[in-house]
Design an enzyme around this catalytic site. Structure first.
Site, mmCIF file in Angstrom:
data_model
loop_
_atom_site.group_PDB
_atom_site.id
_atom_site.type_symbol
_atom_site.label_atom_id
_atom_site.label_comp_id
_atom_site.label_asym_id
_atom_site.label_seq_id
_atom_site.Cartn_x
_atom_site.Cartn_y
_atom_site.Cartn_z
ATOM 1 N N TYR A 146 7.960 9.172 2.200
ATOM 2 C CA TYR A 146 7.476 7.864 0.995
ATOM 3 C C TYR A 146 6.029 7.789 1.699
ATOM 4 O O TYR A 146 6.060 6.311 2.642
ATOM 5 C CB TYR A 146 8.691 6.610 1.321
ATOM 6 C CG TYR A 146 8.269 4.905 0.945
ATOM 7 C CD1 TYR A 146 7.918 5.133 -0.545
ATOM 8 C CD2 TYR A 146 8.093 3.804 1.649
ATOM 9 C CE1 TYR A 146 7.473 3.395 -0.414
ATOM 10 C CE2 TYR A 146 8.492 2.814 1.385
ATOM 11 C CZ TYR A 146 8.169 2.940 0.661
ATOM 12 O OH TYR A 146 7.478 0.892 -0.810
ATOM 13 N N ASN A 151 3.302 7.509 -4.082
ATOM 14 C CA ASN A 151 2.052 6.272 -4.040
ATOM 15 C C ASN A 151 0.414 6.212 -4.413
ATOM 16 O O ASN A 151 -0.218 5.864 -3.701
ATOM 17 C CB ASN A 151 1.761 5.678 -2.270
ATOM 18 C CG ASN A 151 3.324 4.207 -2.746
ATOM 19 O OD1 ASN A 151 3.049 3.548 -3.774
ATOM 20 N ND2 ASN A 151 3.596 3.908 -1.718
#
Length: 317
Positions: free
Chosen positions: A171, A212
């Site tokens: 992440y 992201n």
């Protein structure tokens, strides 16, 4: 993730959920082709039928699903686990779990389908970040983080070694509202790339997760309006490009180089998901040694339960 609005989830207001309105495409003149197209409604991505064999004819032997669940307890309440059981991957990788292991719903902690479960969460902030890896087969070894203190406080990486490959779920940090963390994000990108190259030098590697960043203009609905926003800055896109240059392949774009409207994240604001105003932020990347075994890379855009949808990889290893 791009900037998103604050919202409560299990009593926690996550700091990364900051929202900006997506610029709406300009409407065409009355009677024009663009206006006519818009009148037909939004164009949704249609996930094509699975390819279960590689181009060389090898049938897949590994199925991995990755999903940013945007809070695993809320995701569980939205029946996310039921979807996973139907998908039935060999390995399930989750991001943004926002939950310590002791706080997990019992149904997740006790899942018999995945006897080997690994969790990482933020050391400093409760209800922030977090990743998980659940596997039907026991890995040879599992490690947490990338071995650098600056980057290992937020529970963002789990790496599992299997006989034929490494699997890394990540992440990646958001650059934040006003790009306040962009400089840190660039340091992360460099350190993470070096970490992946080190693993990849030992055996083939699969990377999955919420990275992201929307790499190309085709990877988000409104590229022109987002060039100065987190997730689509030149610096972040360049960082992703350097990862590809280091020998990793974006499996979805390898198989579907020109597929438009293929997104994995939609803000909760402005009915964005129904309009398919989204971003492709979730990826499966593989190193060169695994590319010949690539069967398919799927975007399950109809699966609900989060502001992201799951993605699934079919691979012959």
């Amino acid at each position: 993730m791009p900037k998103r609005g604050k919202k409560k989830e299990d009593g926690v207001i996550p700091e990364e959920k900051e929202e900006v309105a997506e610029p709406e495409p300009k409407k065409g003149k009355k009677g024009g082709a663009k206006a006519e197209k818009e009148a037909d409604g939004p164009i949704m991505y249609q996930d094509p039928p699975e390819k279960l064999s590689s181009p060389s004819g090898k049938k897949y032997t590994l199925k991995i699903t990755s999903w940013n669940v945007d809070g695993i307890r809320a995701w569980f309440k939205k029946k996310g686990l039921e979807w996973v059981r139907e998908e039935d991957p060999d390995v399930l990788c989750l991001q943004e779990t926002k939950c310590a292991e002791k706080q997990l719903p019992a149904d997740i902690r006790e899942m018999a389908e995945y006897p080997h479960k690994y969790w990482a969460c933020s050391d400093d902030k409760e209800g922030y970040s977090g990743v998980a890896l659940l596997s039907k087969v026991k890995p040879i070894d599992v490690t947490y983080g990338i071995g650098e203190e600056e980057h290992d406080k937020e529970g963002r990486v789990i790496s599992a070694e299997f006989p034929s490959h490494f699997l890394v779920t990540a992440y990646v940090p958001n650059s934040g509202r006003g790009l306040v963390r962009l400089e840190y994000r660039q340091r992360w990108d460099k350190a993470f790339r070096a970490y992946l190259q080190g693993l990849g030098a030992r055996k083939p590697l699969i990377l999955c997760g919420d990275l992201n960043v929307a790499h190309q203009e085709i990877d988000l609905k409104n590229p022109k309006g987002n060039k100065k926003n987190a997730g689509f800055t030149p610096e972040e896109r360049a960082g992703f490009g350097q990862l590809l240059e280091a020998g990793f392949t974006d499996t979805f774009r390898h198989l579907y180089p020109d597929a438009p409207y293929a997104y994995t994240f939609w803000t909760y604001m402005m009915n964005a998901r129904a309009k398919n105003v989204g971003w492709r932020l979730d990826y499966f990347l593989v190193s060169g040694g695994l590319l010949e075994g690539l069967c398919d890379s799927k975007i399950r855009s109809k699966a609900l339960g989060s502001d992201h949808c799951p993605i699934t990889l079919y691979l012959a290893v």
